[in-house]
Design a protein around this motif. Structure first.
Motif: not given
Lengths: 352, 330
Positions: B190-198
């Motif tokens: 559910q959260y993998e998109v957050l890696w964009v933030v890196v």
């Protein structure tokens, strides 16, 4: 030599006969005439929409007992609109003069978040029964008192002492509102959908929230506050020149400011406790009133602002009730229009 | 002439990695480890404890790190670009715009995938932030305090649009649940998109110096050979992506971007390059601490982290304001 000495009796500018020599609220007789025309037009519109709201699409034949009952019921709503219009308009105009800023409105001071928090808490703690029983005069008094207490605490604390700063105070009010909003939205998650639906109706300003039982408390509050502001209108005229000029002209700036802010808060608190939050109505009405009245004199500004407020509210309700059949969203429509006007005004003015 | 001994100028320790930062990393590391082991589910004793550990606890902790760092740094970039200490996604309406974008995609596509929702939120956040910056450039300000007030009112307008749409589609309560930032729903998948933030965080590190110069104002930035408009667009883009992604995955994290940069610059001054790691670190630390509080305060249930952040953030913000007021800097 006679060429250089000015003629002792320069011909005075042609004036209307018998008008005393003073610069009043209107620079020219034409401006004064224009003002009274505007007032007449506003009164006409207010009467039109008021009577329409009371009598339009009444299912009963004219003159029967049923007709009068329905008309009576509707006239309560119209009266509430008038009361709210006076509250929001007068409070906003006075507030904007004191803050020397025609962008701000007193309703962003966290009153709405406080109202929402109080309403949500009552549902959260006592369920639907709590919300239904939380409608008496005492609940109204309680809400007004809490809001006034917040306002007075803020003013007393932040506008006195060596570091008095109005904008810091405003921002702190807003931030307190934000913190309260977080608490309310958390409690709202925990409500059942049916509880939430009932609460939603309270969350938006609507004249149907007002209960005639509140009038004995609300009307004196409004009358006293408006009377105070009206009595101070000459000081307000001076204050609109800015703080330094006002102090030079002998106005006790801080005292005047605090009195005006307390009166304005009483009006906004009454309005919010009566019908719920209306963030941009005051702003919209005050902005229109400055355009319509075209004078600095508050004795002339206040009536125009109040009339404008009533016309805007009653027209919005009439159109939404009888043309779009969506009376529940009147306040949101007013918010949208007011918010849009707000943005346009900022961009046009080019300074804050 | 000869009497003066030329001592080397005392330079402030501006190294990116000094011992203080290592201590800070260690403290936040302890918090993160605590975050891994705090919760209702017994991961040590239960049969499928380790599975559970990797399904919820690890993703949640990663999300804390990413969201905290991203929102704190977004606030910092915004404050640089607007030259105003009180600006951050909450006080400019950026968050409300992202929410409106999310709502828009829900209406256009029934049951949109996460990626579509995110793109909608990012686009709207970008538009909204640009509108706010356009305001600031057209409007001459007499006081820096007016900026957040106007931003909040702008946010209120956008929020009323969202409310109206939500009322019509009968999704008001859901809207409230989405927007309240919380890490409850962060699980594997559910959260993998957050890696964009890196990528955003790295990009901010890379362009830090340019942002600092842009923060000196358009004239100076142009004088030293910087394309001011391009850097503003770039900065806004970074902020919008960070805010949009975090809003969709986690929700609204109020005041984070406001309090973190202010605290760091109060303690360390305004050297952006050496402050950046501190801002990221403190952002992670505060979010993690608030999240742990939100998990234990009404065990075995949770409260959304935005509740804790909203209250703590409001208190810190008011303290900052009062402190500035006392200093007469406003």
């Amino acid at each position: 030599m006679a060429l250089i000495t000015a003629a002792p009796h320069a011909p005075a500018a042609p004036r209307e006969a018998s008008s005393p020599r003073r610069s009043g609220a209107f620079p020219t007789p034409r401006a004064a005439r224009r003002y009274w025309l505007v007032v007449a037009a506003l009164v006409g519109l207010a009467l039109l929409f008021g009577t329409l709201l009371i009598s339009y699409a009444n299912p009963m034949p004219l003159g029967t007992r049923g007709f009068w009952l329905i008309a009576q019921h509707r006239s309560v709503a119209v009266f509430v609109m008038a009361l709210i219009a006076v509250c929001q308009a007068v409070a906003t105009v006075a507030f904007q003069t004191v803050t020397n800023n025609r962008i701000l409105t007193p309703s962003i001071m966290g009153f709405e978040s406080l109202y929402r928090a109080i309403q949500t808490t009552s549902v959260y703690l006592f369920g639907l029964a709590g919300l239904v029983s939380f409608t008496g005069v005492w609940s109204f008094v309680f809400q007004v008192v809490i809001m006034m207490a917040l306002a007075c605490a803020l003013y007393g604390w932040l506008l006195s002492g060596r570091f008095a700063n109005l904008q810091v105070m405003l921002l702190i009010g807003i931030v307190i509102g934000g913190g309260l909003g977080a608490v309310s939205s958390f409690m709202q998650r925990l409500l059942t959908p049916s509880e939430f639906d009932v609460l939603t109706a309270r969350m938006f300003g609507s004249v149907s929230n007002a209960n005639p039982a509140y009038f004995p408390v609300a009307i004196p509050l409004v009358v006293v506050s408006v009377a105070v502001l009206w009595a101070m209108s000459r000081s307000l005229n001076t204050l609109s020149l800015g703080r330094d000029a006002a102090v030079n002209l002998g106005v006790n700036h801080r005292r005047t400011m605090i009195i005006v802010l307390i009166a304005a808060s009483a009006l906004i608190a009454t309005s919010t406790a009566l019908v719920g939050p209306l963030t941009f109505l005051g702003f919209l009405v005050a902005t229109l009133a400055y355009q319509f009245a075209d004078t600095f004199d508050h004795r002339y500004l206040f009536p125009v602002a109040a009339l404008t407020g009533f016309v805007v509210l009653s027209a919005a309700y009439f159109v939404m009730n009888h043309i779009f059949y969506g009376s529940g969203v009147v306040s949101i429509i007013i918010e949208l229009v007011g918010g849009t006007v707000f943005l346009i005004v900022i961009l046009k003015k080019g300074r804050l | 002439m000869t009497g003066t001994t030329t001592r080397p100028r005392a330079t402030r320790a501006a190294g990116l990695l000094d011992w203080r930062l290592l201590i800070g990393v260690a403290v936040v590391g302890v918090l993160l480890v605590a975050s891994l082991f705090v919760g209702v589910y017994d991961i040590v004793g239960a049969e499928d404890g380790w599975q559970m550990f990797f399904i919820t606890r690890v993703p949640r902790t990663i999300a804390l790190v990413l969201a905290g760092a991203a929102m704190a740094m977004s606030g910092l970039v915004m404050q640089l670009l607007t030259q105003n200490r009180f600006v951050e996604p909450t006080t400019t309406g950026t968050t409300e715009w992202a929410g409106l974008g999310l709502l828009a995609t829900m209406i256009v596509f029934p049951n949109p995938p996460l990626l579509v929702r995110m793109v909608g939120a990012v686009i709207f956040a970008f538009i909204g932030t640009m509108i706010f910056f356009a305001f600031l450039r057209r409007v001459t300000l007499r006081s820096s305090l007016i900026v957040p007030i106007v931003g909040i009112m702008l946010g209120a307008v956008v929020g009323s649009v969202s409310t109206f749409v939500a009322l019509q589609t009968n999704s008001l309560q859901n809207l409230g649940v989405w927007f309240a930032g919380s890490f409850i729903s962060v699980i594997e998948g559910q959260y993998e998109v957050l890696w964009v933030v890196v990528l955003i965080v790295i990009a901010i590190f890379v362009v830090a110096d340019r942002l600092t110069v842009a923060g000196l104002g358009e004239d100076i930035a142009t004088n030293v050979g910087l394309n001011y408009n391009r850097i503003v667009l770039l900065g806004t883009g970074l902020i919008a992506i960070a805010t949009g992604v975090v809003t969709v995955v986690v929700g609204n994290l109020p005041f984070l971007g406001l309090i973190v940069p202010n605290i760091v610059s109060m303690i360390r001054g305004d050297d952006l390059r050496s402050n950046l790691p501190w801002v990221a670190l403190l952002g992670v630390g505060i979010v993690t601490a608030c999240d742990i509080i939100s998990r234990v305060i009404i065990m075995p249930f949770e409260v959304p982290v935005s509740l804790i952040l909203g209250i703590v953030g409001a208190a810190v913000f008011i303290a900052l304001l009062l402190r500035q007021r006392r200093a007469g800097a406003l």
